[in-house]
Design an enzyme around this catalytic site. Sequence first.
Site, PDB file in Angstrom:
ATOM      1  N   GLU A  45      39.369  24.887  44.921  1.00  0.00           N
ATOM      2  CA  GLU A  45      39.048  26.138  44.234  1.00  0.00           C
ATOM      3  C   GLU A  45      37.661  26.038  43.611  1.00  0.00           C
ATOM      4  OE1 GLU A  45      40.166  28.356  40.049  1.00  0.00           O
ATOM      5  OE2 GLU A  45      41.712  27.113  40.988  1.00  0.00           O
ATOM      6  N   THR A  72      38.657  32.199  38.917  1.00  0.00           N
ATOM      7  CA  THR A  72      38.094  33.045  37.866  1.00  0.00           C
ATOM      8  C   THR A  72      37.760  34.426  38.421  1.00  0.00           C
ATOM      9  OG1 THR A  72      37.051  30.990  37.062  1.00  0.00           O
ATOM     10  CG2 THR A  72      36.659  32.951  35.795  1.00  0.00           C
ATOM     11  N   LYS A 132      49.856  30.423  37.901  1.00  0.00           N
ATOM     12  CA  LYS A 132      49.124  29.351  37.226  1.00  0.00           C
ATOM     13  C   LYS A 132      49.373  29.471  35.723  1.00  0.00           C
ATOM     14  CE  LYS A 132      44.724  29.718  36.270  1.00  0.00           C
ATOM     15  NZ  LYS A 132      43.237  29.783  36.391  1.00  0.00           N
TER      16      LYS A 132
END
Length: 210
Positions: A45, A72, A132
């Site tokens: 990521e 993000t 998450k």
Amino acid sequence: MTTARLTAMDVILEDRVLAVVRAPTIPDPVALADALADSGIRALELTLTTPGVLGYLRSAADSSRAVLGLGTVLTAEQARAAIDCGAKFLVTPGVRPAVAEVAAEHGIPVVMGAFTPTEVLTALDLGAAAVKIFPARSLGPGYFKDLLGPFPDVALIPSGGVNAGKATDFLANGAVAVTAGTDVVSPAAVADGRWSDISARAASFVSSIS
């Protein structure tokens, strides 16, 4: 089965770990991705906190042995840009319906950030492939066991403060995978191009959860 034949979530669930890179610059994104993939962390990521990250994403997604995603992600526009640059999964820091909508349109899994049970439920309702839990260091491994009571089938991934020493505790308490952050891919090591160091740290992390 080769990585090329697996979906992003297949890779994450099989390896039980994904690497998260937050660095000021990435001098060779392909070398970084391959160093991680060859050491057993095949899902990577990159994040929008890195300047110029879309260029790095495009380069590594096209040429590396890793499965690349973008984190993000806050808006639909960012989600579309990530997918256009080759992202195979998206990660949000919180509940973002617009990102989930774009991901669903393109058949791309989204790992959606959450903190409370209500946010977990909202993420599931939006079609998140996994949730998450962030910041995980504030809650600890026992929180994951507690969440699996009302949500027995949810794929939970802790993020924030998860090092090799704590990773096994999170997995033992129900996490399907963990994130490997600065302990494996420190911003300085990435910026300096210390790929062998990153590779060794990744291999050590993978060994700790095997």
